[in-house]
Design a protein around this motif. Structure first.
Motif, PDB file in Angstrom:
ATOM      1  N   ILE A   1       0.432  -1.115   0.068  1.00  0.00           N
ATOM      2  CA  ILE A   1      -0.018  -0.156   0.269  1.00  0.00           C
ATOM      3  C   ILE A   1       1.042   1.600   0.318  1.00  0.00           C
ATOM      4  N   TRP A   2       1.780   1.383   0.498  1.00  0.00           N
ATOM      5  CA  TRP A   2       2.769   1.981   1.120  1.00  0.00           C
ATOM      6  C   TRP A   2       3.830   2.809  -0.460  1.00  0.00           C
ATOM      7  N   GLN A   3       3.794   1.661  -1.170  1.00  0.00           N
ATOM      8  CA  GLN A   3       5.238   1.816  -2.285  1.00  0.00           C
ATOM      9  C   GLN A   3       3.950   2.094  -3.448  1.00  0.00           C
ATOM     10  N   GLU A   4       2.866   1.596  -3.172  1.00  0.00           N
ATOM     11  CA  GLU A   4       1.516   2.483  -4.807  1.00  0.00           C
ATOM     12  C   GLU A   4       1.284   3.727  -4.461  1.00  0.00           C
ATOM     13  N   TYR A   5       0.922   4.122  -2.651  1.00  0.00           N
ATOM     14  CA  TYR A   5       1.159   5.454  -2.562  1.00  0.00           C
ATOM     15  C   TYR A   5       2.077   6.368  -2.872  1.00  0.00           C
ATOM     16  N   LEU A   6       3.109   5.934  -3.349  1.00  0.00           N
ATOM     17  CA  LEU A   6       4.299   6.550  -3.247  1.00  0.00           C
ATOM     18  C   LEU A   6       3.929   6.596  -4.808  1.00  0.00           C
ATOM     19  N   GLU A   7       4.116   5.826  -5.479  1.00  0.00           N
ATOM     20  CA  GLU A   7       4.635   5.626  -6.786  1.00  0.00           C
ATOM     21  C   GLU A   7       3.488   6.721  -7.660  1.00  0.00           C
ATOM     22  N   THR A   8       1.778   6.444  -7.264  1.00  0.00           N
ATOM     23  CA  THR A   8       0.715   6.970  -7.603  1.00  0.00           C
ATOM     24  C   THR A   8       0.654   8.194  -7.647  1.00  0.00           C
ATOM     25  N   VAL A   9       1.220   8.695  -6.419  1.00  0.00           N
ATOM     26  CA  VAL A   9       1.074  10.240  -5.528  1.00  0.00           C
ATOM     27  C   VAL A   9       1.758  11.006  -5.108  1.00  0.00           C
ATOM     28  N   VAL A  10       2.962  10.398  -4.342  1.00  0.00           N
ATOM     29  CA  VAL A  10       4.019  11.380  -4.148  1.00  0.00           C
ATOM     30  C   VAL A  10       4.804  11.493  -5.304  1.00  0.00           C
ATOM     31  N   ARG A  11       4.758  10.638  -6.425  1.00  0.00           N
ATOM     32  CA  ARG A  11       6.053  10.866  -7.067  1.00  0.00           C
ATOM     33  C   ARG A  11       6.037  12.569  -7.520  1.00  0.00           C
ATOM     34  N   GLU A  12       4.050  12.233  -8.176  1.00  0.00           N
ATOM     35  CA  GLU A  12       3.335  13.309  -9.146  1.00  0.00           C
ATOM     36  C   GLU A  12       3.055  14.197  -8.732  1.00  0.00           C
ATOM     37  N   ARG A  13       3.102  15.125  -7.609  1.00  0.00           N
ATOM     38  CA  ARG A  13       2.882  15.796  -6.599  1.00  0.00           C
ATOM     39  C   ARG A  13       4.445  16.807  -7.103  1.00  0.00           C
ATOM     40  N   ASP A  14       3.620  18.312  -7.554  1.00  0.00           N
ATOM     41  CA  ASP A  14       4.527  19.442  -7.627  1.00  0.00           C
ATOM     42  C   ASP A  14       4.958  19.209  -6.147  1.00  0.00           C
ATOM     43  N   GLY A  15       6.718  19.620  -6.039  1.00  0.00           N
ATOM     44  CA  GLY A  15       6.908  20.379  -4.908  1.00  0.00           C
ATOM     45  C   GLY A  15       7.591  18.954  -3.628  1.00  0.00           C
ATOM     46  N   TRP A  16       7.237  18.009  -4.289  1.00  0.00           N
ATOM     47  CA  TRP A  16       7.364  16.914  -3.544  1.00  0.00           C
ATOM     48  C   TRP A  16       8.380  15.637  -3.783  1.00  0.00           C
ATOM     49  N   LYS A  17       9.318  16.496  -4.864  1.00  0.00           N
ATOM     50  CA  LYS A  17      10.835  15.001  -5.014  1.00  0.00           C
ATOM     51  C   LYS A  17      11.739  14.876  -4.467  1.00  0.00           C
ATOM     52  N   ASP A  18      11.718  15.577  -2.908  1.00  0.00           N
ATOM     53  CA  ASP A  18      12.783  15.209  -1.972  1.00  0.00           C
ATOM     54  C   ASP A  18      12.161  14.248  -1.045  1.00  0.00           C
ATOM     55  N   PHE A  19      11.066  14.819  -1.020  1.00  0.00           N
ATOM     56  CA  PHE A  19       9.889  13.900  -0.098  1.00  0.00           C
ATOM     57  C   PHE A  19       9.466  12.143  -0.570  1.00  0.00           C
ATOM     58  N   TYR A  20       9.594  12.259  -2.506  1.00  0.00           N
ATOM     59  CA  TYR A  20       9.552  10.811  -2.619  1.00  0.00           C
ATOM     60  C   TYR A  20      11.127  10.547  -2.850  1.00  0.00           C
ATOM     61  N   ARG A  21      12.158  10.604  -3.212  1.00  0.00           N
ATOM     62  CA  ARG A  21      13.621  10.332  -2.834  1.00  0.00           C
ATOM     63  C   ARG A  21      13.886   9.128  -1.118  1.00  0.00           C
ATOM     64  N   SER A  22      13.417  11.172  -0.553  1.00  0.00           N
ATOM     65  CA  SER A  22      13.745  10.748   1.216  1.00  0.00           C
ATOM     66  C   SER A  22      12.848   8.991   1.159  1.00  0.00           C
ATOM     67  N   CYS A  23      11.907   8.564   0.886  1.00  0.00           N
ATOM     68  CA  CYS A  23      11.315   7.854   0.993  1.00  0.00           C
ATOM     69  C   CYS A  23      11.306   6.778   0.688  1.00  0.00           C
ATOM     70  N   ARG A  24      11.602   6.951  -0.836  1.00  0.00           N
ATOM     71  CA  ARG A  24      12.325   5.692  -1.835  1.00  0.00           C
ATOM     72  C   ARG A  24      13.404   4.712  -1.005  1.00  0.00           C
ATOM     73  N   GLU A  25      14.317   6.206  -0.766  1.00  0.00           N
ATOM     74  CA  GLU A  25      15.531   4.997  -0.140  1.00  0.00           C
ATOM     75  C   GLU A  25      15.674   4.604   0.844  1.00  0.00           C
ATOM     76  N   VAL A  26      14.322   4.835   2.153  1.00  0.00           N
ATOM     77  CA  VAL A  26      13.908   4.227   3.345  1.00  0.00           C
ATOM     78  C   VAL A  26      13.112   2.589   3.451  1.00  0.00           C
ATOM     79  N   THR A  27      12.356   3.063   2.127  1.00  0.00           N
ATOM     80  CA  THR A  27      11.524   1.735   1.356  1.00  0.00           C
ATOM     81  C   THR A  27      12.136   1.089   1.276  1.00  0.00           C
ATOM     82  N   ALA A  28      13.036   0.780   0.378  1.00  0.00           N
ATOM     83  CA  ALA A  28      13.893  -0.090  -0.711  1.00  0.00           C
ATOM     84  C   ALA A  28      14.623  -1.112   0.089  1.00  0.00           C
TER      85      ALA A  28
END
Length: 384
Positions: A357-384
């Motif tokens: 659920i979390w990975q799907e949220y990151l890819e479909t919502v956070v990744r596409e949200r303007d101004g959230w690129k740094d947040f997306y990268r940080s979350c992907r780093e700790v999720t991987a």
């Protein structure tokens, strides 16, 4: 026959604390509400000219003002302790002025404990008459126990009796608190029925009873979302007036609550203030609200909700952890990387289902949200 339990006579806590007491309060990791906000309580008492119920330190109006905040005629600012509908607080305070006990009900993280503590502090000047409910809470925690050395030496006597916090509140006309009532076994819960309905506590070993004096009441908190919950019997539930504490109504309210509470915790932990942290707090709150409600803030995308509650309390914990990381291992500014691991820990409770659920949220919502690129990268780093 009515018994007054030795050592439970009420004392005046309005006097200034001595040097040792003041130093002890200053060193406490989590001081009691009546100590932290002693100045506000004193200012309210001085300005309060409205009728007060027996043994109340403040009038119901002043108690509500203490919780909701306001400005007194002399300019003293009372900080809000609870952000929510005023009517909820008014009903809760009014209940305590009647002969019915108060049950604060809500999902985890809706400030039930916080509100109960501040209500007791404002009404009685003492929030410490507390029974913490667990699966192992015995009847003695609610009724009374015995000093076994005295009991074996002299048999049942007043000197051997050890009053519970509830019994002390009864005999002193104070406010008792029972936290997590639904975690207490059902047969122990029902110990409260006689106390709340008859306002007495029988002591059959002495052939006596402890009678509640005016001013006594009880605040209980409960939720029905956690595991290990014991439903309240209908007989016990009827003894309470139930007030449901909702989750914050708007993102702005929740950001305000998290910001205020994190600032308080940060000061108690002597963490430096981070003036640029509001944006990250807003992101944490947004993530929690969207996953909690199962839809993005704009209402366009349906989401799957994870198994956790993702409450305001958990958001406070995540941001506080990020604050400590930024202060001790960062550059003094709260950034996405400081909160990413905390969010992962709060969201992913079930390692299999919640992670998807979390990975799907990151890819479909956070990744596409303007101004959230740094947040997306940080979350992907700790999720991987």
């Amino acid at each position: 026959m009515t018994v007054t339990v030795p050592g439970t006579e009420s004392t005046d806590t309005s006097a200034a604390a001595g040097p040792t007491e003041a130093a002890g309060a200053a060193e406490a990791l989590r001081p009691h509400a009546e100590d932290v906000f002693a100045d506000e309580l004193s200012a309210l008492a001085a300005a309060d000219d409205r009728p007060r119920p027996a043994r109340w330190r403040l009038s119901p109006w002043a108690v509500a003002t203490y919780l909701l905040g306001g400005t007194l005629p002399d300019g003293t600012v009372i900080t809000p302790k609870y952000v929510g509908p005023r009517r909820i607080v008014e009903v809760a305070v009014t209940t305590l002025a009647t002969d019915r006990a108060l049950l604060l009900l809500g999902v985890p993280g809706t400030a039930k404990t916080w509100v109960s503590e501040h209500l007791a502090a404002a009404v009685s000047g003492d929030s410490t008459l507390l029974v913490q409910g667990t699966a192992g809470t015995p009847e003695e925690a609610i009724r009374y126990g015995w000093n076994y050395a005295q009991l074996l030496a002299h048999g049942p006597s007043r000197d051997a009796l050890v009053p519970s916090p509830v019994m002390r509140a009864m005999t002193d006309g104070m406010t008792a608190r029972v936290e997590e009532l639904t975690r207490i076994p059902a047969d122990v819960q029902d110990t409260l029925i006689t106390i709340l309905s008859e306002k007495t506590l029988p002591i059959p070993e002495l052939g006596e009873e402890a009678q509640a004096v005016r001013g006594f009441n009880l605040i209980a908190t409960a939720n029905d979302r956690d595991r290990g919950v014991n439903e309240l019997s209908s007989a016990l539930r009827r003894r309470f007036n139930t007030v449901v504490l909702p989750l914050p109504a708007t993102p702005e309210d929740e950001v305000d609550i998290v910001s205020r509470r994190v600032a308080q915790i940060g000061r108690s932990l002597e963490l430096p203030e981070l003036p640029e942290g509001v944006e990250e707090i807003r992101r944490v709150v947004t993530v929690f609200r969207e996953l909690r409600e199962g839809v993005t803030g704009d209402g366009r995308t349906k989401l799957k909700s994870p198994s956790g509650t993702l409450s305001t309390a958990e958001a406070i914990s995540v941001v506080t952890g990020g604050l400590a990381l930024a202060a001790h291992f960062g550059d003094g500014v709260l950034r996405a990387g400081d909160v990413a691991a905390g969010i992962l820990g709060a969201v992913v409770r079930d390692p299999a289902a919640d992670r998807v659920i979390w990975q799907e949220y990151l890819e479909t919502v956070v990744r596409e949200r303007d101004g959230w690129k740094d947040f997306y990268r940080s979350c992907r780093e700790v999720t991987a």
